[in-house]
Design a protein around this motif. Structure first.
Motif, mmCIF file in Angstrom:
data_model
loop_
_atom_site.group_PDB
_atom_site.id
_atom_site.type_symbol
_atom_site.label_atom_id
_atom_site.label_comp_id
_atom_site.label_asym_id
_atom_site.label_seq_id
_atom_site.Cartn_x
_atom_site.Cartn_y
_atom_site.Cartn_z
ATOM 1 N N TYR B 239 -33.329 5.083 25.114
ATOM 2 C CA TYR B 239 -32.858 3.927 24.704
ATOM 3 C C TYR B 239 -31.243 3.200 25.000
ATOM 4 O O TYR B 239 -31.118 2.909 23.853
ATOM 5 N N THR B 241 -28.297 4.869 23.413
ATOM 6 C CA THR B 241 -27.274 4.522 22.112
ATOM 7 C C THR B 241 -27.583 3.689 21.236
ATOM 8 O O THR B 241 -27.551 4.227 19.996
ATOM 9 N N GLU B 243 -30.966 3.737 20.136
ATOM 10 C CA GLU B 243 -32.080 4.759 19.240
ATOM 11 C C GLU B 243 -31.126 4.898 18.495
ATOM 12 O O GLU B 243 -31.539 4.982 17.215
ATOM 13 N N THR B 244 -30.088 4.993 17.550
ATOM 14 C CA THR B 244 -29.133 5.547 16.405
ATOM 15 C C THR B 244 -29.346 4.323 15.577
ATOM 16 O O THR B 244 -29.030 5.138 14.310
ATOM 17 N N GLY B 246 -32.401 3.368 13.733
ATOM 18 C CA GLY B 246 -32.927 3.920 13.647
ATOM 19 C C GLY B 246 -32.372 4.650 12.525
ATOM 20 O O GLY B 246 -32.859 4.843 11.376
ATOM 21 N N LEU B 247 -32.004 6.095 13.186
ATOM 22 C CA LEU B 247 -31.429 7.185 12.652
ATOM 23 C C LEU B 247 -31.006 6.938 11.366
ATOM 24 O O LEU B 247 -30.503 7.043 9.516
ATOM 25 N N GLN B 249 -30.303 3.613 10.009
ATOM 26 C CA GLN B 249 -31.281 3.088 9.073
ATOM 27 C C GLN B 249 -32.146 3.996 7.770
ATOM 28 O O GLN B 249 -31.977 3.896 6.371
ATOM 29 N N PHE B 267 -32.679 -4.728 10.610
ATOM 30 C CA PHE B 267 -32.153 -3.849 11.799
ATOM 31 C C PHE B 267 -33.384 -3.525 13.082
ATOM 32 O O PHE B 267 -32.899 -3.172 14.201
ATOM 33 N N GLN B 268 -34.509 -4.093 12.764
ATOM 34 C CA GLN B 268 -35.430 -3.570 13.948
ATOM 35 C C GLN B 268 -35.085 -5.011 15.146
ATOM 36 O O GLN B 268 -35.321 -4.072 15.738
ATOM 37 N N ASP B 271 -32.643 -2.859 17.161
ATOM 38 C CA ASP B 271 -32.102 -1.872 18.033
ATOM 39 C C ASP B 271 -33.414 -1.475 18.890
ATOM 40 O O ASP B 271 -33.464 -2.313 19.518
ATOM 41 N N VAL B 273 -35.773 -0.096 20.539
ATOM 42 C CA VAL B 273 -36.889 -1.122 21.111
ATOM 43 C C VAL B 273 -37.001 -1.933 21.363
ATOM 44 O O VAL B 273 -36.723 -2.706 22.561
ATOM 45 N N THR B 274 -36.669 -2.829 20.523
ATOM 46 C CA THR B 274 -35.651 -4.267 20.523
ATOM 47 C C THR B 274 -35.225 -4.775 21.958
ATOM 48 O O THR B 274 -36.052 -5.838 22.799
ATOM 49 N N TYR B 276 -34.648 -3.187 24.443
ATOM 50 C CA TYR B 276 -35.713 -2.401 25.568
ATOM 51 C C TYR B 276 -36.864 -3.909 26.070
ATOM 52 O O TYR B 276 -37.041 -3.480 27.145
ATOM 53 N N ASP B 277 -37.480 -3.751 24.932
ATOM 54 C CA ASP B 277 -38.597 -4.999 25.337
ATOM 55 C C ASP B 277 -38.172 -6.173 25.158
ATOM 56 O O ASP B 277 -38.858 -7.050 25.601
ATOM 57 N N TYR B 315 -24.601 1.215 20.286
ATOM 58 C CA TYR B 315 -24.480 1.637 19.086
ATOM 59 C C TYR B 315 -23.442 1.113 18.023
ATOM 60 O O TYR B 315 -23.811 -0.462 17.172
#
Lengths: 80, 630
Positions: B239, B241, B243-244, B246-247, B249, B267-268, B271, B273-274, B276-277, B315
């Protein structure tokens, strides 16, 4: 007893089906630790995690109490 | 090459179109190692005090290190050093990619460039040969086009190009250097320095790869590190940077609405995951790195089209153009990122400057008349993207914003300085001092301005019980509460700052090589690495001193300019945050004042002026500077 778990970042892929947003209420037995809870949801814990119980950082083997709010997030660095 | 470095520094006089080669002794390389410390050596020797950062007297150094180009993860990085047009003090920036390793193979450890070419040129270095070539036809081109043209005219698709975009040509004060069309020596505006020299690009190609003194030891270490990636980095390679988000938030530290909040309700949507998907098409990498953390996104038909050539947002970019501008549209953020890479802009300062302008607009300090009708409000996706374009080309309101938020506020007046979030002239990155307190000190004392990659952040030492094993290498044995700002916490910040400073002098990636628990390699492996690469029997003490040396060289540069005193904290840092886990959090002015004094005393810097003491410089073998700082 009931506890609430909130999963940030890619950990949200391990939310149980009944989750609302990125949080879920989970039933656990007395004496269950955060690690037990994570194992029951198959949440990976081999690499760094930020683990918070009721707003404070805590170890992964902390026992849960009724109504606990558990927050987990992958612990990775900043960005360039 | 028979060793891990060439022992050759290329000097370029752009005014006279002349090049020559210097061959420093081995002791020079062991003392400075390369990267930032090596660049600073030339900055201190060759930039006259008071030089105009955008004048011919400024010197731009591109430097590799004694380990660059070896086959191991996290070593293909290059440092750019010059006097900064953004801060007026020392400028510094690192970038990864394939350019650094290829530049090493082209035959030099560093390139020192001075003067100003009479017309646009680019530097072509191949197999030890260096020549300046006409770049008139490249001037004004975006990075992807210029890179393709250079490869085409030199007839080699494997040439690597480090360059400025149109923003550097337009002397935008936070213009950056770009290689591979998506890797940036981002901070402190060094793209404008290159633009002021009429230097469009540095193209490199070569076959003279470095050789480790002990290839078997290096191979063992590289294999060990690669096997360690999954265990230590977890989801980071997948994922990145992002990935940060979520951390941050989760801990209430995601800068939102110009640092007024530490949480963003959407925030989602931005992030890892979003990403990536929805839009990620590839994970990219740097030379010989097994982590593969870089993002490549491809967007068609979502309101914005984004070309994958220009990579994807990290990030910092997600937070600065996203939450900090109140924007939850990943396509728009990716577009802003693409524009920054096409035009050559630092995404952090650009996003921070736009967020400041948005707050000014909403508070009526900037009007539609000032902005040419652009409704610069938080959450206005189109206005944010348009602002990036205007800044890159210095059109309309972009001309003011291209000065950076601090200068722009000074010009605008009207009380707009109150909403600045910057230190030492540079916009804060997307890590918040209210949640990670040592950032409040490091942002203000760091010689090249606010920077999040200059020390280890508080969560690595937070809590109770023993510190993690890597920190014990520095004699840091106990954990310290998150908001504690006592001497032990400052010592943690300072020691890890030396370690990060070493990383920037070895030009290694601070994700792969860190004191942090989640990096595959730690301090012990630094020792093994430098020993295997160079054959020098180095100790951690010697290596840490390289980091401390580099930090003091920067500060000595600033002392010469009268700019060594720590900056005051922005007023915003004392205003309570609203919402989420950080609701009500703010810095305490008295506590921070004391923390500055503690830091300066520990660093061996004068507590009033910030200048390194003569004793400190001499201890670090920098007596030659001491005579010049008084």
């Amino acid at each position: 007893m009931q506890v609430r778990i909130t999963l940030y970042g890619s950990l949200r892929r391990w939310l149980p089906p009944a989750a609302s947003g990125i949080s879920a209420s989970v039933s656990v037995d007395e004496g269950t630790t955060i690690l037990d809870l994570m194992n029951s949801l198959a949440i990976p814990h081999e690499s760094g995690l930020m683990i918070m119980r009721n707003g404070s950082r805590c170890p992964i083997d902390t026992p849960l109490a009724p109504g606990d709010e558990i927050v987990l997030a992958p612990m990775v660095g900043g960005g360039m | 090459m028979e060793r891990s470095y060439h022992g050759k520094i290329l000097h370029v006089d752009l005014t006279g179109g002349r090049t020559w080669v210097e061959t420093p002794p081995e002791s020079f390389y062991r003392k400075y190692m390369g990267g930032s410390a090596l660049g600073l050596y030339y900055a201190l020797k060759e930039i006259p005090v008071g030089a105009d950062p955008l004048g011919p007297d400024n010197v731009l150094v591109l430097s590799l290190s004694v380990v660059t180009g070896l086959p191991i993860s996290g070593q293909s990085r290059a440092t750019a050093t010059a006097k900064s047009p953004l801060t007026g003090a020392i400028g510094d920036g690192q970038a990864g990619g394939f350019w650094p390793a290829e530049a090493k193979a082209a035959g030099y450890d560093a390139i020192v460039m001075k003067g100003r070419a009479p017309k646009p040129v680019y530097l072509w270095i191949h197999d030890g040969q260096a020549e300046l070539r006409d770049a008139s036809h490249l001037w004004g081109k975006i990075t992807g086009e210029a890179e393709a043209l250079i490869r085409q005219e030199l007839g080699d698709k494997r040439i690597e190009v480090l360059q400025i975009g149109p923003a550097g040509e337009q002397l935008v004060r936070f213009a950056c250097l770009i290689n591979m069309a998506n890797r940036a020596n981002g901070r402190t505006g060094l793209g404008a320095v290159m633009g002021s020299k009429n230097l469009k690009a540095v193209a490199v190609r070569g076959k003279d790869r470095p050789r480790a003194a002990d290839p078997e030891a290096l191979q063992r270490l590289a294999k060990w590190g690669a096997q360690n990636i999954d265990r230590t980095m977890g989801t980071f390679p997948l994922y990145g940077t992002a990935e940060t988000v979520g951390l941050q938030q989760a801990s209430g530290g995601l800068p939102t609405y110009n640092f007024r909040q530490g949480v963003f309700d959407r925030f989602q949507d931005i992030d890892g995951v979003t990403m990536y998907d929805t839009i990620l098409v590839k994970r990219d990498t740097c030379f010989a790195c097994a982590v593969r953390c870089k993002r490549v996104v491809d967007i068609q038909g979502k309101g914005f089209e984004v070309d994958p050539l220009y990579g994807g947002p990290e990030y910092e970019t997600l937070a600065m153009f996203g939450s900090n501008c109140g924007i939850a549209d990943l396509a728009a953020i990716s577009k802003a990122n693409e524009l920054c890479n096409k035009y050559g802009l630092d995404t952090i300062s650009c996003g921070g400057t736009i967020a400041w302008a948005m707050e000014c607009f909403e508070k009526g300090l900037l009007t539609a008349e000032d902005t040419g009708g652009l409704e610069l409000r938080f959450g206005n996706v189109e206005a944010m993207v348009e602002a990036v374009k205007l800044i890159a080309t210095r059109q309309g309101i972009g001309d003011l914003l291209a000065e950076g938020s601090v200068r722009a506020a000074r010009k605008l007046g009207r009380g707009s300085e109150r909403f600045l979030v910057a230190a030492r002239g540079q916009e804060y990155p997307a890590h918040m001092p209210a949640t990670k307190r040592t950032l409040g000190v490091i942002y203000s004392v760091n010689p090249f301005g606010a920077d999040h990659m200059s020390h280890e952040h508080d969560p690595e030492i937070e809590g109770e019980g023993p510190a993690h094993e890597r920190l014990t290498r520095f004699g840091i044995l106990n954990r310290i509460p998150m908001h504690d700002m006592g001497p032990d916490k400052i010592r943690f910040a300072l020691y890890t700052q030396y370690m990060y400073s070493l990383a920037d002098s070895l030009d290694v990636c601070q994700f792969v090589w860190g004191p942090a628990s989640w990096s595959p390699f730690g301090p012990d492996e630094y020792i093994e690495f430098v020993r295997a690469a160079t054959g020098w029997p180095v100790s951690l003490f010697e290596l840490i001193k390289v980091g401390e040396r580099r930090l003091n060289m920067m500060q000595a540069f600033n002392a010469r300019e009268g700019l060594a005193a720590p900056d005051t904290l922005p007023p915003r840092m004392f205003e309570p945050l609203s919402g989420g886990p950080s609701d009500g959090w703010a810095l305490d002015p008295e506590e921070m004042k004391q923390a500055f004094r503690t830091y300066l005393s520990m660093a061996g810097w004068d507590v009033e002026t910030g200048a390194p003491t003569r004793g400190k410089l001499e201890e670090l073998g920098l007596g030659w500077i001491a005579g010049r700082t008084g």
